[in-house]
Design a protein around this motif. Sequence first.
Motif, PDB file in Angstrom:
ATOM      1  N   THR A  61       0.826  -1.200   0.000  1.00 25.53           N
ATOM      2  CA  THR A  61       0.000   0.000   0.000  1.00 25.53           C
ATOM      3  C   THR A  61       0.863   1.255   0.000  1.00 25.53           C
ATOM      4  O   THR A  61       0.572   2.222  -0.717  1.00 25.53           O
ATOM      5  CB  THR A  61      -0.960   0.005   1.208  1.00 25.53           C
ATOM      6  OG1 THR A  61      -1.803  -1.147   1.115  1.00 25.53           O
ATOM      7  CG2 THR A  61      -1.812   1.245   1.244  1.00 25.53           C
ATOM      8  N   TRP A  75      -6.173   8.191  -7.290  1.00 26.51           N
ATOM      9  CA  TRP A  75      -6.864   6.949  -7.581  1.00 26.51           C
ATOM     10  C   TRP A  75      -8.077   6.801  -6.669  1.00 26.51           C
ATOM     11  O   TRP A  75      -8.060   7.225  -5.517  1.00 26.51           O
ATOM     12  CB  TRP A  75      -5.943   5.756  -7.354  1.00 26.51           C
ATOM     13  CG  TRP A  75      -4.717   5.719  -8.206  1.00 26.51           C
ATOM     14  CD1 TRP A  75      -4.485   6.436  -9.355  1.00 26.51           C
ATOM     15  CD2 TRP A  75      -3.556   4.939  -7.985  1.00 26.51           C
ATOM     16  NE1 TRP A  75      -3.249   6.133  -9.861  1.00 26.51           N
ATOM     17  CE2 TRP A  75      -2.650   5.214  -9.035  1.00 26.51           C
ATOM     18  CE3 TRP A  75      -3.180   4.030  -7.018  1.00 26.51           C
ATOM     19  CZ2 TRP A  75      -1.407   4.607  -9.126  1.00 26.51           C
ATOM     20  CZ3 TRP A  75      -1.946   3.427  -7.109  1.00 26.51           C
ATOM     21  CH2 TRP A  75      -1.075   3.712  -8.158  1.00 26.51           C
ATOM     22  N   SER A  76      -9.078   6.120  -7.168  1.00 26.40           N
ATOM     23  CA  SER A  76     -10.233   5.813  -6.340  1.00 26.40           C
ATOM     24  C   SER A  76      -9.868   4.707  -5.351  1.00 26.40           C
ATOM     25  O   SER A  76      -8.910   3.954  -5.559  1.00 26.40           O
ATOM     26  CB  SER A  76     -11.416   5.349  -7.201  1.00 26.40           C
ATOM     27  OG  SER A  76     -11.137   4.074  -7.755  1.00 26.40           O
ATOM     28  N   PHE A  77     -10.643   4.610  -4.295  1.00 27.10           N
ATOM     29  CA  PHE A  77     -10.439   3.532  -3.330  1.00 27.10           C
ATOM     30  C   PHE A  77     -10.534   2.187  -4.025  1.00 27.10           C
ATOM     31  O   PHE A  77      -9.719   1.292  -3.784  1.00 27.10           O
ATOM     32  CB  PHE A  77     -11.475   3.628  -2.203  1.00 27.10           C
ATOM     33  CG  PHE A  77     -11.424   2.458  -1.263  1.00 27.10           C
ATOM     34  CD1 PHE A  77     -10.478   2.398  -0.248  1.00 27.10           C
ATOM     35  CD2 PHE A  77     -12.296   1.392  -1.415  1.00 27.10           C
ATOM     36  CE1 PHE A  77     -10.418   1.312   0.605  1.00 27.10           C
ATOM     37  CE2 PHE A  77     -12.242   0.297  -0.563  1.00 27.10           C
ATOM     38  CZ  PHE A  77     -11.298   0.267   0.453  1.00 27.10           C
ATOM     39  N   GLU A  78     -11.524   2.021  -4.897  1.00 28.58           N
ATOM     40  CA  GLU A  78     -11.749   0.746  -5.582  1.00 28.58           C
ATOM     41  C   GLU A  78     -10.553   0.365  -6.461  1.00 28.58           C
ATOM     42  O   GLU A  78     -10.146  -0.801  -6.490  1.00 28.58           O
ATOM     43  CB  GLU A  78     -13.032   0.810  -6.419  1.00 28.58           C
ATOM     44  CG  GLU A  78     -14.303   0.917  -5.610  1.00 28.58           C
ATOM     45  CD  GLU A  78     -14.579   2.316  -5.047  1.00 28.58           C
ATOM     46  OE1 GLU A  78     -15.363   2.399  -4.093  1.00 28.58           O
ATOM     47  OE2 GLU A  78     -13.982   3.302  -5.548  1.00 28.58           O
ATOM     48  N   TYR A  79      -9.983   1.346  -7.165  1.00 29.13           N
ATOM     49  CA  TYR A  79      -8.827   1.079  -8.029  1.00 29.13           C
ATOM     50  C   TYR A  79      -7.632   0.640  -7.182  1.00 29.13           C
ATOM     51  O   TYR A  79      -6.961  -0.351  -7.499  1.00 29.13           O
ATOM     52  CB  TYR A  79      -8.479   2.345  -8.830  1.00 29.13           C
ATOM     53  CG  TYR A  79      -7.287   2.180  -9.737  1.00 29.13           C
ATOM     54  CD1 TYR A  79      -7.410   1.558 -10.975  1.00 29.13           C
ATOM     55  CD2 TYR A  79      -6.034   2.649  -9.361  1.00 29.13           C
ATOM     56  CE1 TYR A  79      -6.311   1.404 -11.808  1.00 29.13           C
ATOM     57  CE2 TYR A  79      -4.933   2.501 -10.174  1.00 29.13           C
ATOM     58  CZ  TYR A  79      -5.076   1.879 -11.407  1.00 29.13           C
ATOM     59  OH  TYR A  79      -3.985   1.728 -12.231  1.00 29.13           O
ATOM     60  N   THR A  80      -7.385   1.367  -6.098  1.00 28.04           N
ATOM     61  CA  THR A  80      -6.262   1.029  -5.217  1.00 28.04           C
ATOM     62  C   THR A  80      -6.470  -0.342  -4.583  1.00 28.04           C
ATOM     63  O   THR A  80      -5.543  -1.150  -4.506  1.00 28.04           O
ATOM     64  CB  THR A  80      -6.115   2.103  -4.119  1.00 28.04           C
ATOM     65  OG1 THR A  80      -5.998   3.385  -4.738  1.00 28.04           O
ATOM     66  CG2 THR A  80      -4.905   1.847  -3.253  1.00 28.04           C
ATOM     67  N   GLU A  81      -7.683  -0.604  -4.140  1.00 22.18           N
ATOM     68  CA  GLU A  81      -8.001  -1.897  -3.516  1.00 22.18           C
ATOM     69  C   GLU A  81      -7.778  -3.045  -4.495  1.00 22.18           C
ATOM     70  O   GLU A  81      -7.253  -4.103  -4.130  1.00 22.18           O
ATOM     71  CB  GLU A  81      -9.448  -1.868  -3.015  1.00 22.18           C
ATOM     72  CG  GLU A  81      -9.836  -3.044  -2.164  1.00 22.18           C
ATOM     73  CD  GLU A  81      -9.229  -3.014  -0.769  1.00 22.18           C
ATOM     74  OE1 GLU A  81      -9.367  -4.036  -0.085  1.00 22.18           O
ATOM     75  OE2 GLU A  81      -8.623  -2.014  -0.364  1.00 22.18           O
ATOM     76  N   LYS A  82      -8.146  -2.858  -5.753  1.00 20.74           N
ATOM     77  CA  LYS A  82      -7.961  -3.899  -6.777  1.00 20.74           C
ATOM     78  C   LYS A  82      -6.474  -4.136  -7.029  1.00 20.74           C
ATOM     79  O   LYS A  82      -6.034  -5.288  -7.150  1.00 20.74           O
ATOM     80  CB  LYS A  82      -8.685  -3.502  -8.070  1.00 20.74           C
ATOM     81  CG  LYS A  82      -8.477  -4.486  -9.205  1.00 20.74           C
ATOM     82  CD  LYS A  82      -9.051  -5.867  -8.895  1.00 20.74           C
ATOM     83  CE  LYS A  82      -8.883  -6.783 -10.082  1.00 20.74           C
ATOM     84  NZ  LYS A  82      -8.549  -8.152  -9.692  1.00 20.74           N
ATOM     85  N   LYS A  83      -5.684  -3.074  -7.098  1.00 17.61           N
ATOM     86  CA  LYS A  83      -4.238  -3.236  -7.298  1.00 17.61           C
ATOM     87  C   LYS A  83      -3.613  -3.993  -6.119  1.00 17.61           C
ATOM     88  O   LYS A  83      -2.781  -4.870  -6.314  1.00 17.61           O
ATOM     89  CB  LYS A  83      -3.562  -1.881  -7.506  1.00 17.61           C
ATOM     90  CG  LYS A  83      -3.887  -1.246  -8.858  1.00 17.61           C
ATOM     91  CD  LYS A  83      -3.100   0.004  -9.123  1.00 17.61           C
ATOM     92  CE  LYS A  83      -1.716  -0.216  -9.601  1.00 17.61           C
ATOM     93  NZ  LYS A  83      -1.494  -0.803 -10.897  1.00 17.61           N
ATOM     94  N   GLU A  85      -5.178  -6.064  -4.085  1.00 18.56           N
ATOM     95  CA  GLU A  85      -5.649  -7.454  -4.160  1.00 18.56           C
ATOM     96  C   GLU A  85      -4.796  -8.253  -5.147  1.00 18.56           C
ATOM     97  O   GLU A  85      -4.378  -9.383  -4.847  1.00 18.56           O
ATOM     98  CB  GLU A  85      -7.114  -7.486  -4.594  1.00 18.56           C
ATOM     99  CG  GLU A  85      -7.661  -8.899  -4.739  1.00 18.56           C
ATOM    100  CD  GLU A  85      -9.101  -8.924  -5.238  1.00 18.56           C
ATOM    101  OE1 GLU A  85      -9.653 -10.036  -5.319  1.00 18.56           O
ATOM    102  OE2 GLU A  85      -9.669  -7.866  -5.559  1.00 18.56           O
TER     103      GLU A  85
END
Length: 130
Positions: A61, A75-83, A85
């Motif tokens: 992170t 970046w959006s939270f979703e984009y960062t979370e996907k990276k 993951e």
Amino acid sequence: MPSATQNEINGKDAAQLIKKGCTAVGEGANMPTTPEGIKIFLDAKIAYGPGKAANAGGVATSALEMQQNAGRDSWSFEYTEKKLEDIMINIHRNCFETAEEYGAPGNYVLGANICGFIKVANAMVAHGLI
């Protein structure tokens, strides 16, 4: 989930955890289990995720944050979370497959150690140091 400090779980503690039915340990700190404790977990064949692999999410992170900042991007939270993951799935796959390749299926300690060694060795070769 030992997550506080180094050497939090020693051999005696690990044996007690196994005796009481513990089936999984995922480290959330840097080296919270002593070498004696690790051996007990490995000998008991429980699911054991060493900190260098299981705790990699924080380091990953931070790297994603630096990448985002260097690119002056948001970046959006979703984009960062996907990276994140994808990074963690790749770490798991590498540790799992390397342990199998070297004759120790399920031994994430061995898998993580060999993966780390190979990564550093390849970087040294790429930089002409070896």
